[in-house]
Scaffold this active site. Structure first.
Site, PDB file in Angstrom:
ATOM      1  N   ALA A  61       0.816  -1.212   0.000  1.00  0.00           N
ATOM      2  CA  ALA A  61       0.000   0.000   0.000  1.00  0.00           C
ATOM      3  C   ALA A  61       0.848   1.259   0.000  1.00  0.00           C
ATOM      4  CB  ALA A  61      -0.925  -0.010   1.214  1.00  0.00           C
ATOM      5  N   TYR A  62       2.059   1.173   0.562  1.00  0.00           N
ATOM      6  CA  TYR A  62       2.862   2.386   0.714  1.00  0.00           C
ATOM      7  C   TYR A  62       4.142   2.388  -0.109  1.00  0.00           C
ATOM      8  CZ  TYR A  62      -0.307   3.884   4.339  1.00  0.00           C
ATOM      9  OH  TYR A  62      -1.428   4.279   5.016  1.00  0.00           O
ATOM     10  N   GLY A  63       4.236   1.547  -1.128  1.00  0.00           N
ATOM     11  CA  GLY A  63       5.410   1.664  -1.959  1.00  0.00           C
ATOM     12  C   GLY A  63       5.774   0.408  -2.722  1.00  0.00           C
ATOM     13  N   LYS A  80      12.916   1.985  -2.025  1.00  0.00           N
ATOM     14  CA  LYS A  80      11.450   1.983  -1.948  1.00  0.00           C
ATOM     15  C   LYS A  80      10.927   3.287  -2.511  1.00  0.00           C
ATOM     16  CE  LYS A  80       9.263   2.189   2.099  1.00  0.00           C
ATOM     17  NZ  LYS A  80       8.591   1.710   3.338  1.00  0.00           N
ATOM     18  N   ASP A 177       3.872  -1.609  15.303  1.00  0.00           N
ATOM     19  CA  ASP A 177       3.451  -2.494  14.218  1.00  0.00           C
ATOM     20  C   ASP A 177       4.455  -3.625  14.020  1.00  0.00           C
ATOM     21  OD1 ASP A 177       1.756  -3.411  12.224  1.00  0.00           O
ATOM     22  OD2 ASP A 177       2.647  -2.158  10.652  1.00  0.00           O
TER      23      ASP A 177
END
Length: 386
Positions: A61-63, A80, A177
């Site tokens: 989702a982020y890269g 990334k 996380d």
């Protein structure tokens, strides 16, 4: 006498299924300063010519991440690309926090951010390229490899995770996380903690923070119970879930939702005592828990019959319902299970608390300025030309 750490660095259990050998990178433009590559037919990498892409590693989702070689140093790295960073302020803040944390942390069990690039000028850039040291795969790949994990593999992974987390907690950083996907390993079993977008800094004590963080299977009871004030002990619950996954080769709490997750936890730990519910401030949630039928505790040895006593004793002290009674990371390092690894002389604490003070209500332009400033800390030579 137990073998030394170096002797226990057995070959990490990687096979061709773990390594991505699909050469899906194509050059589409090049000049003296920059070149462009198409990765997986959909993502354009616009990067400096000193970085020569090798192969794609992953996307989320982020890269999108690809391995590259820094031709000026002959070092392999992971790049990334986070596209359209400023489309959503929440995503932009995650990028900024990761940059701030990794600039201020230096530890052998924390991933190193080696460089930062953007592909335009300050007023218009929208993509950010973060350059990390290259690791071989996520711990998830190792856990679910068909090959056997020895007790030495598990212990060495756990020692490194605790060692890195001890450094982070000493810098007042809560990761928030921790999960196998955010732990990177290489072929000789070195482990590094990564992905700090959800991390926060504390003042050494529990404080109000959002509860919608982390991946559900690794989320601590205090988050499932909507306790908005919590501290570093939430990371230790996640470590316990990872430990159990290493021992059993499957998630210990694979709940379908928060309520199902809570039921799985209670089925293992048993009904908590009233004294272990005092951290819950929401009366409705507290009454709900007290209304549940009594559940006996499940023996960890029945779940992990091949694990040794000390491993289960440490795991039991991590998976404690009451966060105030959960073992701390420094205590876990000193646990007898870590004999042969733990040496107080080699455990490094952070030299100073980490500062990632960011206004959560900051607008896009302000966040853009802060990300730009972070990039310049990595590349001060570019400031006069931007």
């Amino acid at each position: 006498m137990m073998t030394t750490i170096m002797q226990q660095k057995e070959t990490c259990l990687m096979d061709d299924k773990i390594r991505n050998n699909n050469k899906q990178i194509y050059k589409i433009m090049s000049n003296k300063k920059r070149h462009r590559f198409k990765v997986w037919e959909s993502t354009i990498f616009d990067i400096e010519t000193k970085y020569d892409p090798i192969e794609p590693l992953g996307r989320g989702a982020y890269g999108v991440v690809c391995s590259s070689i820094n031709t000026s140093t002959n070092e392999k790295v992971a790049i990334k690309k986070i596209s359209n960073v400023f489309d959503h302020s929440v995503g932009a803040l995650k990028v900024l926090r990761e940059m701030k944390i990794l600039r201020q942390t230096r530890h052998e069990n924390v991933i190193k951010l080696k460089d930062v690039m953007v592909a335009s000028i300050k007023s218009t850039f929208k993509d950010v390229y973060l350059v990390y040291e290259l690791m071989d795969c996520e711990l998830t790949n190792v856990i679910y490899s068909p090959r056997q994990l020895s007790k030495y593999h598990i212990k060495y992974f756990m020692f490194q995770l605790l060692n890195g987390l001890n450094y982070l907690h000493s810098a007042n950083i809560i990761h928030r996380d921790l999960k196998p996907e955010n732990l990177l390993v290489n072929a000789n079993c070195d482990l590094k903690i990564s992905d700090f977008g959800l991390s926060r800094t504390t003042k050494g004590r529990a404080q109000p923070m959002t509860v919608c963080v982390g991946t559900p299977a690794y989320r601590a009871p205090e988050l499932l119970l909507s306790c908005e004030t919590y501290g570093t002990s939430m990371d230790m619950w996640s470590v316990g879930c990872i430990f159990a996954e290493l021992l059993g080769r499957k998630q210990i709490f694979p709940g379908k939702d928060s309520l199902d997750q809570l039921k799985l936890i209670l089925n293992l730990l048993g009904t908590p005592r009233d004294s272990d519910l005092k951290f819950i401030t929401n009366s409705r949630i507290l009454n709900f828990l007290k209304s549940q039928p009594f559940t006996p505790k499940t023996s960890l040895s029945s779940l992990f019959p091949n694990a040794d006593f000390m491993a289960l004793d440490l795991l039991q002290q991590m998976l404690v319902f009451n966060p105030n009674r959960r073992i701390t990371v420094s205590e876990a390092l000193k646990h007898p299970y870590m004999t042969g690894y733990y040496d107080s002389r080699s455990i490094r604490r952070a030299p100073f608390p980490c500062d990632i003070a960011v206004d959560a209500d900051a607008g896009v332009n302000k966040i853009r300025d802060m990300i730009w400033d972070e990039m310049l800390l990595h590349r001060p030579e570019t400031a006069p030309f931007r």
